[in-house]
Design a protein around this motif. Structure first.
Motif, PDB file in Angstrom:
ATOM      1  N   SER A   1       7.269  15.086 -41.637  1.00 27.35           N
ATOM      2  CA  SER A   1       6.682  13.825 -41.516  1.00 27.35           C
ATOM      3  C   SER A   1       6.211  13.615 -40.187  1.00 27.35           C
ATOM      4  CB  SER A   1       7.571  12.521 -41.747  1.00 27.35           C
ATOM      5  OG  SER A   1       7.975  12.770 -43.331  1.00 27.35           O
ATOM      6  N   TYR A   2       6.792  14.205 -39.170  1.00 28.13           N
ATOM      7  CA  TYR A   2       6.488  14.000 -37.758  1.00 28.13           C
ATOM      8  C   TYR A   2       5.586  15.202 -37.543  1.00 28.13           C
ATOM      9  CZ  TYR A   2       9.710  10.494 -36.543  1.00 28.13           C
ATOM     10  OH  TYR A   2      10.335   9.251 -36.735  1.00 28.13           O
ATOM     11  N   TYR A   3       5.783  16.459 -38.045  1.00 26.94           N
ATOM     12  CA  TYR A   3       5.121  17.437 -37.382  1.00 26.94           C
ATOM     13  C   TYR A   3       3.877  17.998 -38.133  1.00 26.94           C
ATOM     14  CZ  TYR A   3       8.847  18.395 -34.091  1.00 26.94           C
ATOM     15  OH  TYR A   3       9.729  18.265 -32.932  1.00 26.94           O
ATOM     16  N   ARG A   4       3.617  17.220 -39.347  1.00 27.35           N
ATOM     17  CA  ARG A   4       2.393  17.562 -40.084  1.00 27.35           C
ATOM     18  C   ARG A   4       1.393  16.603 -40.180  1.00 27.35           C
ATOM     19  NH1 ARG A   4       0.782  21.547 -39.644  1.00 27.35           N
ATOM     20  NH2 ARG A   4       0.030  21.863 -41.595  1.00 27.35           N
ATOM     21  N   PRO A   5       0.210  16.949 -40.174  1.00 29.95           N
ATOM     22  CA  PRO A   5      -0.903  15.781 -40.128  1.00 29.95           C
ATOM     23  C   PRO A   5      -0.975  14.928 -41.524  1.00 29.95           C
ATOM     24  CG  PRO A   5      -1.985  17.840 -40.273  1.00 29.95           C
ATOM     25  CD  PRO A   5      -0.546  18.035 -40.101  1.00 29.95           C
ATOM     26  N   ALA A   6      -1.816  14.174 -41.768  1.00 35.67           N
ATOM     27  CA  ALA A   6      -1.723  13.200 -42.773  1.00 35.67           C
ATOM     28  C   ALA A   6      -2.489  14.204 -44.076  1.00 35.67           C
ATOM     29  CB  ALA A   6      -2.820  11.923 -42.678  1.00 35.67           C
ATOM     30  N   ALA A   7      -3.174  15.069 -43.708  1.00 36.22           N
ATOM     31  CA  ALA A   7      -3.856  15.755 -44.750  1.00 36.22           C
ATOM     32  C   ALA A   7      -2.986  16.786 -45.427  1.00 36.22           C
ATOM     33  CB  ALA A   7      -5.031  16.718 -44.061  1.00 36.22           C
ATOM     34  N   SER A   8      -1.795  16.960 -44.631  1.00 37.72           N
ATOM     35  CA  SER A   8      -0.624  17.628 -45.334  1.00 37.72           C
ATOM     36  C   SER A   8       0.512  16.923 -45.771  1.00 37.72           C
ATOM     37  CB  SER A   8       0.030  18.713 -44.214  1.00 37.72           C
ATOM     38  OG  SER A   8      -1.295  19.536 -43.879  1.00 37.72           O
ATOM     39  N   GLY A   9       0.370  15.677 -45.653  1.00 30.77           N
ATOM     40  CA  GLY A   9       1.457  14.583 -46.237  1.00 30.77           C
ATOM     41  C   GLY A   9       2.210  13.879 -45.171  1.00 30.77           C
ATOM     42  N   GLY A  10       2.030  14.361 -43.960  1.00 31.22           N
ATOM     43  CA  GLY A  10       2.725  13.986 -43.033  1.00 31.22           C
ATOM     44  C   GLY A  10       1.907  12.717 -42.027  1.00 31.22           C
ATOM     45  N   ARG A  11       2.548  12.454 -41.060  1.00 29.61           N
ATOM     46  CA  ARG A  11       1.843  11.211 -40.153  1.00 29.61           C
ATOM     47  C   ARG A  11       0.971  11.865 -39.130  1.00 29.61           C
ATOM     48  NH1 ARG A  11       6.556   8.937 -40.892  1.00 29.61           N
ATOM     49  NH2 ARG A  11       7.169   9.717 -38.915  1.00 29.61           N
ATOM     50  N   GLY A  12       1.326  13.209 -38.546  1.00 28.92           N
ATOM     51  CA  GLY A  12       0.847  13.706 -37.453  1.00 28.92           C
ATOM     52  C   GLY A  12       0.894  13.133 -36.108  1.00 28.92           C
ATOM     53  N   ASP A  13       2.206  12.768 -35.788  1.00 29.03           N
ATOM     54  CA  ASP A  13       2.745  12.161 -34.602  1.00 29.03           C
ATOM     55  C   ASP A  13       3.017  13.191 -33.622  1.00 29.03           C
ATOM     56  OD1 ASP A  13       3.052   9.607 -36.063  1.00 29.03           O
ATOM     57  OD2 ASP A  13       4.909   9.906 -36.590  1.00 29.03           O
ATOM     58  N   ALA A  14       3.477  14.239 -33.982  1.00 25.31           N
ATOM     59  CA  ALA A  14       4.100  15.054 -32.963  1.00 25.31           C
ATOM     60  C   ALA A  14       3.177  16.538 -32.863  1.00 25.31           C
ATOM     61  CB  ALA A  14       5.525  15.447 -33.066  1.00 25.31           C
ATOM     62  N   ALA A  15       2.090  16.369 -31.943  1.00 30.81           N
ATOM     63  CA  ALA A  15       1.396  17.566 -31.673  1.00 30.81           C
ATOM     64  C   ALA A  15       1.615  18.552 -30.781  1.00 30.81           C
ATOM     65  CB  ALA A  15      -0.194  17.290 -31.644  1.00 30.81           C
ATOM     66  N   TYR A  16       1.237  19.910 -30.712  1.00 36.85           N
ATOM     67  CA  TYR A  16       1.515  20.804 -29.583  1.00 36.85           C
ATOM     68  C   TYR A  16       0.979  20.099 -28.446  1.00 36.85           C
ATOM     69  CZ  TYR A  16       2.369  25.226 -32.039  1.00 36.85           C
ATOM     70  OH  TYR A  16       2.881  26.094 -32.716  1.00 36.85           O
ATOM     71  N   SER A  17       1.840  20.203 -27.139  1.00 31.25           N
ATOM     72  CA  SER A  17       1.162  19.518 -25.950  1.00 31.25           C
ATOM     73  C   SER A  17       0.102  20.664 -25.357  1.00 31.25           C
ATOM     74  CB  SER A  17       2.344  19.361 -24.810  1.00 31.25           C
ATOM     75  OG  SER A  17       3.086  20.862 -24.667  1.00 31.25           O
ATOM     76  N   SER A  18      -0.597  20.019 -24.419  1.00 31.95           N
ATOM     77  CA  SER A  18      -1.498  21.105 -23.717  1.00 31.95           C
ATOM     78  C   SER A  18      -0.884  22.091 -23.005  1.00 31.95           C
ATOM     79  CB  SER A  18      -2.754  20.511 -22.853  1.00 31.95           C
ATOM     80  OG  SER A  18      -1.840  19.618 -22.082  1.00 31.95           O
ATOM     81  N   GLY A  19       0.320  22.026 -22.565  1.00 32.73           N
ATOM     82  CA  GLY A  19       1.102  22.949 -21.815  1.00 32.73           C
ATOM     83  C   GLY A  19       1.553  23.894 -22.560  1.00 32.73           C
ATOM     84  N   LEU A  20       2.342  23.709 -23.725  1.00 28.26           N
ATOM     85  CA  LEU A  20       2.753  24.330 -24.472  1.00 28.26           C
ATOM     86  C   LEU A  20       1.565  25.230 -25.142  1.00 28.26           C
ATOM     87  CD1 LEU A  20       5.245  25.537 -26.259  1.00 28.26           C
ATOM     88  CD2 LEU A  20       4.563  23.908 -27.937  1.00 28.26           C
ATOM     89  N   LEU A  21       0.421  24.979 -25.518  1.00 32.24           N
ATOM     90  CA  LEU A  21      -0.438  25.629 -26.012  1.00 32.24           C
ATOM     91  C   LEU A  21      -0.942  26.797 -24.944  1.00 32.24           C
ATOM     92  CD1 LEU A  21      -2.713  22.957 -27.969  1.00 32.24           C
ATOM     93  CD2 LEU A  21      -1.714  24.763 -28.707  1.00 32.24           C
ATOM     94  N   GLU A  22      -0.999  26.274 -23.767  1.00 28.49           N
ATOM     95  CA  GLU A  22      -1.495  27.172 -22.763  1.00 28.49           C
ATOM     96  C   GLU A  22      -0.426  28.179 -22.469  1.00 28.49           C
ATOM     97  OE1 GLU A  22      -2.223  24.405 -19.659  1.00 28.49           O
ATOM     98  OE2 GLU A  22      -4.125  23.567 -20.487  1.00 28.49           O
ATOM     99  N   SER A  23       0.790  28.226 -22.672  1.00 29.93           N
ATOM    100  CA  SER A  23       1.800  29.092 -22.547  1.00 29.93           C
ATOM    101  C   SER A  23       1.634  30.346 -23.376  1.00 29.93           C
ATOM    102  CB  SER A  23       3.131  28.396 -22.535  1.00 29.93           C
ATOM    103  OG  SER A  23       3.412  28.347 -24.111  1.00 29.93           O
ATOM    104  N   TYR A  24       1.134  30.215 -24.348  1.00 32.18           N
ATOM    105  CA  TYR A  24       1.040  31.225 -25.283  1.00 32.18           C
ATOM    106  C   TYR A  24      -0.109  32.285 -25.075  1.00 32.18           C
ATOM    107  CZ  TYR A  24       3.781  29.078 -28.749  1.00 32.18           C
ATOM    108  OH  TYR A  24       5.023  28.164 -29.375  1.00 32.18           O
TER     109      TYR A  24
END
Length: 481
Positions: free
Chosen positions: A297-320
């Protein structure tokens, strides 16, 4: 087919179903509905009480979502875009003692601890000819493992890390006896005392626990307390306390068990494979979902049935690095709760039923614990070659180039790499916050609340709930609240 125990959390009561190949259902009466005498008058009711503890840990406030979410969004892995005011307070380091989310977290953890205490004290007294002393000892051992795990999470949330004052700081009350009806007002123990109790519970449990291979059902081998799970939790405890040699010892003992090995790809989530050391088992009818939702519910967006509350931070994305499968195969784009477009993890895909298992300890974490412990004790990069050999299979699994000793200028350089591998491997599994705190790093370096998120900052830990302070005169608040 072996019988499988499926736990159903029904509000504050529980029912235990035993399903056989013939799909026959035999229900045991909820432990909370039994009299004091009947709750532990047979093997069946004692087992029902134990499964009641497991069931309580599925609650949203423990491992059903909230614990994992706070562990990443109060750190730098998550950009929280949800609208829950109580969670926004935590994320922005503006929390108050009356925060209802934290109050519920405290209460449900202690509910589970109380149930574990009952099992530990009363299972040995059961008079049932078919319930052997070895079986009683195993029930007690599993309850001790769960109590240790609960106190570990509570101490992480409500006390400063060991690195701040050597563990002499206040943590949470240690309640170790079953409730007898007499109201008591326990004081807060120190972090050292809580950690000592965690270690005591785990070391006492190990001789009576089964190994993963002794369970025929994969969901029991990975979802029940085992020797491997207890040793892996001890390895984590020793790592957090900077006892590198013992962290290494316990991690090696876990990895010596061929029940645990690294998966070749990332399809192991929810699969109960050798990648799982201990995982909370969920299903469509048995999970921690509440009105606040579950993990997906936190980690998936509405289109997938969740709420889309908790997305990747820009810092985490940049670490990959480019081509890292830990990002490309475990994420997707979607619309967040605020209407913006973000990248979300797919580790927990089932936002409709919240049937995703909750990973608590994975083989990957144990491998990284061993690698870190080796580096911490080494004086040269050459002396830490084994750590490089341990993280390279993770790199191969992620589709990346492997390392050689020549890639590192110092052990500090190698340690930073191990910690970065840990961040990327274990993202969204609730460990990032403590990894930052135990390494004396800020939880955030930018955005709202960053000035309060420094190591040792009062608001980097949660407040003792105001309700608990009001009813227990022995408690004192955390500084800054």
């Amino acid at each position: 087919m072996n019988k499988k125990y499926i736990l159903r959390a029904l509000g504050f009561s529980l029912a235990l179903g035993l399903f056989s190949c013939e799909d026959k259902l035999n229900e045991l009466r909820p432990e909370q509905d039994l009299t004091e005498e009947s709750a532990f008058n047979s093997e069946a009711t004692a087992m029902s009480s134990l499964y009641g503890v497991y069931s309580t840990t599925q609650n949203f406030e423990i491992f059903g979502g909230l614990g994992h979410v706070i562990g990443d969004f109060q750190a730098d892995n998550v950009q929280f875009v949800g609208s829950f005011p109580t969670l926004q307070e935590i994320q922005n380091f503006n929390t108050v003692g009356a925060n209802l989310t934290i109050q519920n977290l405290w209460q449900v953890h202690y509910r589970a601890i109380t149930r574990a205490n009952n099992v530990i004290a009363k299972a040995p007294t059961v008079e049932d000819p078919g319930f052997t002393e070895a079986e009683k000892a195993q029930v007690v051992a599993e309850a001790k493992f769960l109590r240790a795990l609960l106190y570990f999470q509570m101490s992480n949330f409500f006390s400063q890390p060991f690195q701040l004052s050597g563990g002499d700081n206040l943590s949470v009350p240690l309640v170790l006896e079953p409730f007898t009806g007499e109201i008591t007002f326990p004081e807060r123990a120190t972090l050292n005392q809580v950690h000592a109790q965690i270690e005591k519970d785990l070391t006492e449990a190990i001789p009576a626990l089964k190994t993963a291979s002794q369970f025929g059902d994969p969901s029991e081998a990975r979802g029940r307390a085992t020797v491997g799970a207890a040793k892996a939790l001890l390895a984590r405890l020793k790592l957090y306390r900077e006892n590198w040699s013992q962290a290494e010892q316990y991690a090696r003992e876990v990895l010596a068990d061929n029940s645990y090995s690294l998966a070749s790809d990332y399809s192991f989530y929810n699969a109960n494979t050798s990648e799982d050391v201990f995982t909370i088992q969920n299903s469509a009818i048995d999970n921690g979902r509440t009105g606040s939702g579950g993990l997906a519910s936190y980690y998936r967006p509405a289109a997938s049935g969740g709420r889309g509350d908790a997305a990747y931070s820009s810092g985490l994305l940049e670490s990959y690095e480019a081509g890292d499968k830990r990002l490309s195969s475990l994420s997707s784009e979607g619309v967040g709760a605020d209407g913006g477009t973000y990248i979300f993890t797919t580790k927990y895909p089932d936002a409709v039923n919240n049937a995703d298992n909750a990973p608590i300890i994975r083989t990957t974490e144990v491998v990284l614990t061993l690698a870190e412990a080796i580096v911490r004790q080494a004086t040269t990069v050459a002396g830490a070659q084994e750590a490089i050999d341990l993280i390279n299979p993770l790199r191969v699994r992620a589709g990346l180039a492997t390392y050689t000793a020549a890639d590192f200028t110092s052990t500090a350089d190698l340690l930073a790499t191990v910690l970065e591998e840990r961040r990327k491997e274990l993202a969204f599994e609730g460990l990032r916050r403590m990894d930052l705190l135990r390494n004396k790093m800020p939880l955030k370096t930018s955005g709202e609340g960053a000035s309060k998120a420094v190591f040792g900052g009062d608001l980097t830990i949660l407040p003792i709930p105001q309700r608990e302070l009001d009813i227990n005169p022995s408690l004192v608040p955390n500084p800054g609240y």
